[in-house]
Design a protein around this motif. Structure first.
Motif, short mmCIF file in Angstrom:
data_model
loop_
_atom_site.label_atom_id
_atom_site.label_comp_id
_atom_site.label_asym_id
_atom_site.label_seq_id
_atom_site.Cartn_x
_atom_site.Cartn_y
_atom_site.Cartn_z
N GLY A 233 -16.90 23.34 -43.71
CA GLY A 233 -18.24 23.09 -44.26
C GLY A 233 -19.28 23.90 -43.52
N SER A 234 -20.50 23.86 -44.01
CA SER A 234 -21.61 24.50 -43.28
C SER A 234 -22.92 24.01 -43.89
N LYS A 235 -23.94 23.99 -43.04
CA LYS A 235 -25.23 23.54 -43.56
C LYS A 235 -26.19 24.69 -43.78
N GLY A 236 -25.75 25.91 -43.50
CA GLY A 236 -26.57 27.05 -43.91
C GLY A 236 -27.20 27.88 -42.81
N THR A 237 -27.20 27.39 -41.57
CA THR A 237 -27.91 28.16 -40.54
C THR A 237 -27.22 29.49 -40.22
N VAL B 200 -34.97 31.36 -32.89
CA VAL B 200 -33.96 31.47 -31.83
C VAL B 200 -32.82 30.48 -32.11
N LYS B 201 -33.17 29.29 -32.58
CA LYS B 201 -32.12 28.29 -32.88
C LYS B 201 -31.23 28.77 -34.02
N MET B 202 -31.84 29.41 -35.01
CA MET B 202 -31.05 29.93 -36.14
C MET B 202 -30.02 30.94 -35.62
N VAL B 203 -30.46 31.84 -34.75
CA VAL B 203 -29.54 32.86 -34.24
C VAL B 203 -28.50 32.21 -33.32
N HIS B 204 -28.92 31.22 -32.55
CA HIS B 204 -27.97 30.44 -31.75
C HIS B 204 -26.85 29.94 -32.65
N ASN B 205 -27.22 29.40 -33.81
CA ASN B 205 -26.21 28.85 -34.71
C ASN B 205 -25.34 29.95 -35.32
N GLY B 206 -25.93 31.12 -35.57
CA GLY B 206 -25.12 32.24 -36.06
C GLY B 206 -24.05 32.59 -35.03
N ILE B 207 -24.45 32.64 -33.78
CA ILE B 207 -23.48 32.95 -32.70
C ILE B 207 -22.43 31.82 -32.63
N GLU B 208 -22.90 30.59 -32.79
CA GLU B 208 -21.99 29.43 -32.79
C GLU B 208 -20.92 29.60 -33.88
N TYR B 209 -21.33 29.98 -35.08
CA TYR B 209 -20.37 30.20 -36.17
C TYR B 209 -19.36 31.28 -35.76
N ALA B 210 -19.87 32.38 -35.17
CA ALA B 210 -19.00 33.51 -34.83
C ALA B 210 -17.97 33.09 -33.78
N CYS C 21 -26.52 23.54 -24.66
CA CYS C 21 -26.35 23.92 -26.07
C CYS C 21 -24.87 24.13 -26.41
N ILE C 22 -24.61 24.26 -27.69
CA ILE C 22 -23.23 24.40 -28.17
C ILE C 22 -22.61 25.72 -27.70
N ILE C 23 -23.44 26.77 -27.55
CA ILE C 23 -22.84 28.06 -27.15
C ILE C 23 -22.96 28.32 -25.64
N GLY D 118 -35.90 19.67 -35.99
CA GLY D 118 -34.68 19.86 -36.78
C GLY D 118 -34.35 21.34 -36.97
N ASN D 119 -33.34 21.58 -37.80
CA ASN D 119 -32.93 22.97 -38.06
C ASN D 119 -33.67 23.52 -39.28
N SER D 120 -35.00 23.60 -39.19
CA SER D 120 -35.77 24.13 -40.32
C SER D 120 -35.63 25.64 -40.38
N MET E 85 -15.84 33.76 -43.90
CA MET E 85 -14.54 33.09 -43.75
C MET E 85 -14.65 31.58 -44.00
N ARG E 86 -15.80 30.99 -43.62
CA ARG E 86 -15.99 29.56 -43.98
C ARG E 86 -16.04 29.42 -45.49
N ASP E 87 -16.77 30.35 -46.13
CA ASP E 87 -16.86 30.29 -47.60
C ASP E 87 -15.48 30.48 -48.22
N ILE F 225 -33.31 22.47 -31.18
CA ILE F 225 -32.65 21.62 -30.18
C ILE F 225 -31.15 21.74 -30.39
N SER F 226 -30.44 22.04 -29.33
CA SER F 226 -28.99 22.17 -29.46
C SER F 226 -28.27 21.29 -28.45
N GLY F 227 -27.13 20.80 -28.89
CA GLY F 227 -26.28 20.02 -27.99
C GLY F 227 -25.57 18.89 -28.70
N GLY F 228 -25.87 18.76 -29.99
CA GLY F 228 -25.21 17.69 -30.74
C GLY F 228 -25.68 16.32 -30.28
N GLU F 229 -24.97 15.29 -30.76
CA GLU F 229 -25.36 13.91 -30.47
C GLU F 229 -25.34 13.62 -28.97
C1 6PG Z 1 -26.37 22.43 -32.26
C2 6PG Z 1 -25.71 22.72 -33.59
C3 6PG Z 1 -26.29 21.92 -34.70
C4 6PG Z 1 -25.83 22.39 -36.05
C5 6PG Z 1 -24.46 22.02 -36.39
C6 6PG Z 1 -24.21 22.15 -37.87
O1 6PG Z 1 -26.82 23.40 -31.69
O2 6PG Z 1 -26.40 21.28 -31.81
O3 6PG Z 1 -25.94 24.07 -33.89
O4 6PG Z 1 -27.67 22.02 -34.64
O5 6PG Z 1 -26.67 21.84 -36.99
O6 6PG Z 1 -23.55 22.68 -35.61
O7 6PG Z 1 -23.78 23.34 -38.26
P1 6PG Z 1 -22.90 23.52 -39.58
O8 6PG Z 1 -22.79 22.21 -40.29
O9 6PG Z 1 -23.66 24.49 -40.40
O10 6PG Z 1 -21.59 24.00 -39.09
#
Ligand code: 6PG
Length: 470
Positions: free
Chosen positions: A261-265, A184-194, A367-369, A104-106, A289-291, A130-134
């Motif tokens: 929304g956001s889950k914090g990564t 690495v996954k945390m930073v992946h998600n930071g880039i994803e947000y950007a 992955c998402i990015i 998970g995204n620990s 900007m999400r905030d 792990i990245s790639g969504g469902e």
């Molecule tokens: C991924 C995504 C995923 C992430 C969501 C949620 O790589 O598959 O990064 O792991 O948890 O995108 O992100 P937010 O809810 O914080 O936007």
């Protein structure tokens, strides 16, 4: 060994856990899943591909008993306490050598704490991003493991089989010590947000600024996806514009409330970047900007107070679309550069030994990015694995220089018409500051010394100096 035993166990059969386990089964591994909710086990079995070996159970003990030893298990449960709870429940059931993966995204510091707690216990614990969504979980995600190398080699064949492939090469690699996988996954998600922030700003400029409708936007992003900007996030964006709302006659995108929304990564990335002294302003801005978007009521009030009106951008559409495309390309490179520079530094600071060429290699697929730009980055990091910032690579510098003028033009129009483009602005400002031999912080140093005797260094001689300013 009993042939009826299973190759791999999954704890938590939410959509990610279920899909990843089914993916394993599709690749010939016998798979067993546990979830307290019995219906999820049933759903798992009914969704399995015919001919694959898949079983769902509703107690942890049942699952553990039916796994081949050394056991290989993964949990895909919400980050935080649920992960500790699973570890606590598993400990009495496992034997020395068993491998337990937190997929998970620990937060990486939780992973470090767990590694420390478990080091003398009967479990090899691994944090894996792990990245790639469902969809990715089912068809091929990008997988970011870290930690014990021996344990990694035992699960490697399964991870390689289920991961995405780029030119036949699996999008999984051992990414370093301890909690490196989750880092690495945390930073992946930071880039994803950007990147998502930048795409949303480009949409605003083209939609409200230029007046493009959803069909034209879909065509525009489709064109982009077929050229330099080819990427997963652009690909899904073009399709989003076409999605019809099932409750009205409008497009769904127009019916969605503008509160992100956001889950914090993303926030974790910014927090940690500051802790290690690494500027990642495009990521910071995306989080902010999400905030800010969530303060909808205040924004409505402020829009009335400031009489904010939509102003058209008066540039020929064809020219402006081209400029926005270039600006997006430019700013996305900067976002990756910031995240990767952060990984470069974290690798040393946190003694993680993160192999950057491998990081960009496995981000090319699943992955998402993922984006065609990762090929350029892979080339840059293969040529120089110790590259401290992508902006120092000559080929990347050429790409950025080619797009900088268009980025300035887009920002000029955006500023004049009052469009919020915080992501683009911070990307350009970072670029301008990073490539400045001289910054005006000599004045800041003088001020610090003036009011607080904080001292300064001189340009003409070594040493630390203090002056009585007043
Ligand atoms: C991924 C995504 C995923 C992430 C969501 C949620 O790589 O598959 O990064 O792991 O948890 O995108 O992100 P937010 O809810 O914080 O936007």
């Amino acid at each position: 060994m009993n042939d009826n035993l299973f190759d791999f166990g999954m704890i938590g059969l939410g959509v990610m856990g279920r899909n990843l386990l089914l993916n394993m089964a599709d690749h010939g591994f016998s798979a067993i899943g546990f979830d307290k909710d019995e219906s999820k086990g049933k759903l798992l079995e009914s969704a399995a591909t015919k001919g694959t070996v898949v079983k769902g159970v509703s107690t942890l003990a049942e699952m553990v008993q039916q796994l081949k030893t050394p056991r290989k298990l993964m949990m895909l449960v919400p980050a935080g306490k649920p992960v500790d709870d699973v570890i606590y429940d598993l400990l009495p059931l496992l034997e020395k050598g068993d491998i337990v993966i937190d997929g998970g995204n620990s937060h990486y510091t939780d992973t470090l704490r767990r590694l420390d707690y478990l080091k003398d216990k009967n479990m090899h614990f691994m944090g894996i991003g792990i990245s790639g969504g469902e969809h990715g979980a089912r068809t091929g995600p990008s997988i970011m493991p870290g930690g014990n190398l021996e344990a990694y080699h035992q699960v490697r064949p399964i991870l390689e089989a289920v991961s995405a492939k780029v030119n036949g090469s699996p999008c999984v690699a051992h990414l370093g010590n301890g909690a490196a996988g989750h880092y690495v996954k945390m930073v992946h998600n930071g880039i994803e947000y950007a990147i998502m922030q930048l795409i949303s700003e480009s949409y605003d400029l083209l939609h409200r600024g230029l007046g493009l409708d959803n069909d034209t936007l879909a065509k525009t992003y489709k064109n982009w996806d077929e050229t330099e900007l080819q990427s997963f996030l652009i690909e899904i964006t073009k399709d989003i514009f076409l999605k019809q709302d099932d409750k009205t006659s409008n497009r769904l995108v127009d019916m969605i409330l503008d509160k992100a929304g956001s889950k914090g990564t993303g926030k974790w990335t910014s927090q940690d970047a500051m802790d290690i002294g690494m500027p990642v302003p495009v990521i910071d801005m995306a989080v902010s900007m999400r905030d800010l978007s969530s303060w909808k009521e205040q924004r409505v009030q402020a829009a009335a107070l400031y009489k904010t009106a939509i102003t058209q951008i008066n540039v020929p559409a064809e020219i402006f679309i081209r400029q926005v495309e270039d600006a997006l390309y430019f700013a996305i490179i900067i976002a990756y550069a910031q995240g990767l520079a952060m990984l470069h530094t974290a690798s040393f600071e946190l003694k993680m030994e993160i192999p950057l060429p491998e990081v960009v290699r496995i981000w090319r697929g699943g992955c998402i990015i993922r984006s065609s730009l990762l090929e350029n980055f892979f080339k840059a990091f293969t040529a120089n694995p110790q590259l401290s910032n992508l902006l120092l690579d000559a080929d990347i510098a050429t790409l950025l220089q080619n797009k900088a003028q268009a980025t300035r033009a887009v920002l000029t129009h955006a500023i004049q018409t009052g469009f919020p483009v915080a992501g683009f602005m911070s990307a350009l400002s970072y670029f301008d500051a990073y490539r400045s031999e001289k910054l005006p912080v000599n004045l800041i140093q003088a001020q610090r010394d003036c009011f607080g005797a904080h001292t300064y260094q001189r340009i003409d001689m070594p040493g630390i100096f203090h002056t009585e300013w007043q």
